[in-house]
Design a protein around this motif. Structure first.
Motif, PDB file in Angstrom:
ATOM      1  N   PRO A  82       0.808  -1.228   0.000  1.00  0.00           N
ATOM      2  CA  PRO A  82       0.000   0.000   0.000  1.00  0.00           C
ATOM      3  C   PRO A  82       0.842   1.279   0.000  1.00  0.00           C
ATOM      4  O   PRO A  82       0.389   2.309  -0.502  1.00  0.00           O
ATOM      5  N   ALA A  83       2.049   1.202   0.512  1.00  0.00           N
ATOM      6  CA  ALA A  83       2.917   2.386   0.519  1.00  0.00           C
ATOM      7  C   ALA A  83       3.253   2.848  -0.892  1.00  0.00           C
ATOM      8  O   ALA A  83       3.577   4.016  -1.112  1.00  0.00           O
ATOM      9  N   LEU A  84       3.156   1.941  -1.858  1.00  0.00           N
ATOM     10  CA  LEU A  84       3.409   2.310  -3.253  1.00  0.00           C
ATOM     11  C   LEU A  84       2.369   3.321  -3.733  1.00  0.00           C
ATOM     12  O   LEU A  84       2.703   4.292  -4.421  1.00  0.00           O
ATOM     13  N   ALA A  85       1.110   3.117  -3.363  1.00  0.00           N
ATOM     14  CA  ALA A  85       0.051   4.067  -3.726  1.00  0.00           C
ATOM     15  C   ALA A  85       0.301   5.413  -3.055  1.00  0.00           C
ATOM     16  O   ALA A  85       0.107   6.471  -3.670  1.00  0.00           O
ATOM     17  N   LEU A  86       0.735   5.385  -1.804  1.00  0.00           N
ATOM     18  CA  LEU A  86       1.056   6.639  -1.110  1.00  0.00           C
ATOM     19  C   LEU A  86       2.202   7.358  -1.811  1.00  0.00           C
ATOM     20  O   LEU A  86       2.141   8.571  -2.032  1.00  0.00           O
ATOM     21  N   GLY A  87       3.228   6.617  -2.194  1.00  0.00           N
ATOM     22  CA  GLY A  87       4.351   7.216  -2.922  1.00  0.00           C
ATOM     23  C   GLY A  87       3.923   7.833  -4.235  1.00  0.00           C
ATOM     24  O   GLY A  87       4.380   8.912  -4.617  1.00  0.00           O
ATOM     25  N   LEU A  88       3.020   7.169  -4.939  1.00  0.00           N
ATOM     26  CA  LEU A  88       2.498   7.701  -6.197  1.00  0.00           C
ATOM     27  C   LEU A  88       1.711   8.988  -5.948  1.00  0.00           C
ATOM     28  O   LEU A  88       1.828   9.960  -6.698  1.00  0.00           O
ATOM     29  N   GLY A  89       0.933   9.013  -4.871  1.00  0.00           N
ATOM     30  CA  GLY A  89       0.193  10.221  -4.520  1.00  0.00           C
ATOM     31  C   GLY A  89       1.112  11.383  -4.192  1.00  0.00           C
ATOM     32  O   GLY A  89       0.880  12.518  -4.618  1.00  0.00           O
ATOM     33  N   VAL A  90       2.182  11.104  -3.444  1.00  0.00           N
ATOM     34  CA  VAL A  90       3.162  12.145  -3.115  1.00  0.00           C
ATOM     35  C   VAL A  90       3.850  12.628  -4.392  1.00  0.00           C
ATOM     36  O   VAL A  90       4.042  13.830  -4.596  1.00  0.00           O
ATOM     37  N   PHE A  91       4.202  11.699  -5.277  1.00  0.00           N
ATOM     38  CA  PHE A  91       4.834  12.047  -6.546  1.00  0.00           C
ATOM     39  C   PHE A  91       3.957  13.001  -7.355  1.00  0.00           C
ATOM     40  O   PHE A  91       4.455  13.944  -7.973  1.00  0.00           O
ATOM     41  N   CYS A  92       2.646  12.769  -7.338  1.00  0.00           N
ATOM     42  CA  CYS A  92       1.715  13.631  -8.077  1.00  0.00           C
ATOM     43  C   CYS A  92       1.734  15.078  -7.564  1.00  0.00           C
ATOM     44  O   CYS A  92       1.385  16.000  -8.300  1.00  0.00           O
ATOM     45  N   CYS A  93       2.131  15.274  -6.325  1.00  0.00           N
ATOM     46  CA  CYS A  93       2.142  16.614  -5.731  1.00  0.00           C
ATOM     47  C   CYS A  93       3.390  17.421  -6.090  1.00  0.00           C
ATOM     48  O   CYS A  93       3.434  18.623  -5.844  1.00  0.00           O
ATOM     49  N   MET A  94       4.385  16.772  -6.629  1.00  0.00           N
ATOM     50  CA  MET A  94       5.658  17.438  -6.873  1.00  0.00           C
ATOM     51  C   MET A  94       5.670  18.151  -8.222  1.00  0.00           C
ATOM     52  O   MET A  94       5.191  17.608  -9.212  1.00  0.00           O
ATOM     53  N   PRO A  95       6.239  19.358  -8.261  1.00  0.00           N
ATOM     54  CA  PRO A  95       6.362  20.060  -9.546  1.00  0.00           C
ATOM     55  C   PRO A  95       7.307  19.317 -10.491  1.00  0.00           C
ATOM     56  O   PRO A  95       8.021  18.402 -10.096  1.00  0.00           O
ATOM     57  N   THR A  96       7.318  19.759 -11.724  1.00  0.00           N
ATOM     58  CA  THR A  96       8.135  19.161 -12.764  1.00  0.00           C
ATOM     59  C   THR A  96       9.604  19.195 -12.387  1.00  0.00           C
ATOM     60  O   THR A  96      10.122  20.220 -11.962  1.00  0.00           O
ATOM     61  N   ALA A  97      10.281  18.070 -12.582  1.00  0.00           N
ATOM     62  CA  ALA A  97      11.718  18.008 -12.330  1.00  0.00           C
ATOM     63  C   ALA A  97      12.460  18.666 -13.491  1.00  0.00           C
ATOM     64  O   ALA A  97      12.009  18.603 -14.639  1.00  0.00           O
ATOM     65  N   LEU A  98      13.576  19.279 -13.178  1.00  0.00           N
ATOM     66  CA  LEU A  98      14.360  19.976 -14.196  1.00  0.00           C
ATOM     67  C   LEU A  98      14.759  19.027 -15.319  1.00  0.00           C
ATOM     68  O   LEU A  98      14.615  19.345 -16.489  1.00  0.00           O
ATOM     69  N   SER A  99      15.214  17.849 -14.966  1.00  0.00           N
ATOM     70  CA  SER A  99      15.688  16.919 -15.992  1.00  0.00           C
ATOM     71  C   SER A  99      14.559  16.483 -16.918  1.00  0.00           C
ATOM     72  O   SER A  99      14.717  16.489 -18.136  1.00  0.00           O
ATOM     73  N   SER A 100      13.413  16.122 -16.367  1.00  0.00           N
ATOM     74  CA  SER A 100      12.340  15.646 -17.237  1.00  0.00           C
ATOM     75  C   SER A 100      11.668  16.788 -17.982  1.00  0.00           C
ATOM     76  O   SER A 100      11.368  16.663 -19.167  1.00  0.00           O
ATOM     77  N   GLY A 101      11.419  17.899 -17.302  1.00  0.00           N
ATOM     78  CA  GLY A 101      10.706  19.001 -17.931  1.00  0.00           C
ATOM     79  C   GLY A 101      11.401  19.562 -19.154  1.00  0.00           C
ATOM     80  O   GLY A 101      10.774  19.851 -20.172  1.00  0.00           O
ATOM     81  N   VAL A 102      12.699  19.702 -19.073  1.00  0.00           N
ATOM     82  CA  VAL A 102      13.444  20.310 -20.178  1.00  0.00           C
ATOM     83  C   VAL A 102      14.010  19.245 -21.120  1.00  0.00           C
ATOM     84  O   VAL A 102      13.912  19.367 -22.338  1.00  0.00           O
ATOM     85  N   THR A 103      14.570  18.185 -20.569  1.00  0.00           N
ATOM     86  CA  THR A 103      15.214  17.172 -21.393  1.00  0.00           C
ATOM     87  C   THR A 103      14.230  16.496 -22.334  1.00  0.00           C
ATOM     88  O   THR A 103      14.522  16.320 -23.519  1.00  0.00           O
ATOM     89  N   PHE A 104      13.053  16.122 -21.833  1.00  0.00           N
ATOM     90  CA  PHE A 104      12.064  15.489 -22.703  1.00  0.00           C
ATOM     91  C   PHE A 104      11.627  16.445 -23.797  1.00  0.00           C
ATOM     92  O   PHE A 104      11.407  16.037 -24.936  1.00  0.00           O
ATOM     93  N   SER A 105      11.502  17.720 -23.473  1.00  0.00           N
ATOM     94  CA  SER A 105      11.116  18.708 -24.488  1.00  0.00           C
ATOM     95  C   SER A 105      12.181  18.819 -25.567  1.00  0.00           C
ATOM     96  O   SER A 105      11.862  18.924 -26.759  1.00  0.00           O
ATOM     97  N   GLN A 106      13.446  18.790 -25.171  1.00  0.00           N
ATOM     98  CA  GLN A 106      14.534  18.832 -26.145  1.00  0.00           C
ATOM     99  C   GLN A 106      14.501  17.607 -27.045  1.00  0.00           C
ATOM    100  O   GLN A 106      14.686  17.713 -28.261  1.00  0.00           O
ATOM    101  N   GLN A 107      14.253  16.439 -26.456  1.00  0.00           N
ATOM    102  CA  GLN A 107      14.267  15.186 -27.206  1.00  0.00           C
ATOM    103  C   GLN A 107      13.199  15.135 -28.296  1.00  0.00           C
ATOM    104  O   GLN A 107      13.429  14.553 -29.355  1.00  0.00           O
TER     105      GLN A 107
END
Length: 182
Positions: A82-107
């Protein structure tokens, strides 16, 4: 590659991770990451990206409010453990990470200045929104309702100390990096 290496190293030698935590290395690393974010902020490109007002507004509302609301649903998923669902919920609250937000856009050849603007802005604004949204997502988890008997720590999240911590670890270094860039 660095993440996988860190996981393997931490799993093999957990005492190294504990020693690093005692030396405040995770906090220093986070501080450094956000100095780099501030250094990457290009004011002229950010001003040009601001001309896409609809995209900026939609992006910020999605990152700061819509996705965290999905966290309320994520914590209810019947995942094991069940902690996996909690972790996913916490992850949803976090703003975009620098690496994913910009790197994926570049790709994919997308609007990189807009991605950088959204990443930096959502991280700065997230300092002020996330401490007030995250406690609700955590409280909505069945683990929080079950309390310490379920193996949950029963820890309460208080928004103001979290806000102060985020100002020190995100807002301050981003501002320092942007100031160094000039």
């Amino acid at each position: 590659l660095a993440l996988i290496s860190g996981l393997l190293l931490g799993g093999t030698f957990p005492s190294l991770g504990l020693a690093a935590a005692n030396l405040h290395i995770p906090a220093l690393t986070t501080f450094g990451i956000f100095i780099i974010q501030g250094l990457q902020l290009r004011r002229k490109e950010a001003a040009a990206a601001l001309s896409a007002k609809g995209a900026v507004l939609y992006g910020l509302l999605s990152i700061l409010f819509l996705t965290p609301l999905l966290g309320l649903l994520a914590v209810q998923l019947p995942l094991r453990p069940p902690a996996l669902a909690l972790g996913l919920g916490v992850f949803c609250c976090m703003p975009t990470a620098l690496s994913s937000g910009v790197t994926f856009s570049q790709q994919v050849g997308a609007n990189v200045p807009l991605a950088l603007l959204l990443t930096v802005t959502s991280n700065i604004l997230g300092v002020f929104t996330m401490p007030f949204i995250l406690p609700h997502v955590v409280a909505a988890s069945p683990l929080a309702a079950a309390g310490p008997a379920s193996g949950a720590s029963g820890a309460m999240l208080h928004p103001l100390p979290l806000l102060v911590q985020l100002c020190w670890t995100i807002l301050l270094p981003t501002t320092i990096g942007a100031s160094l860039r000039g």
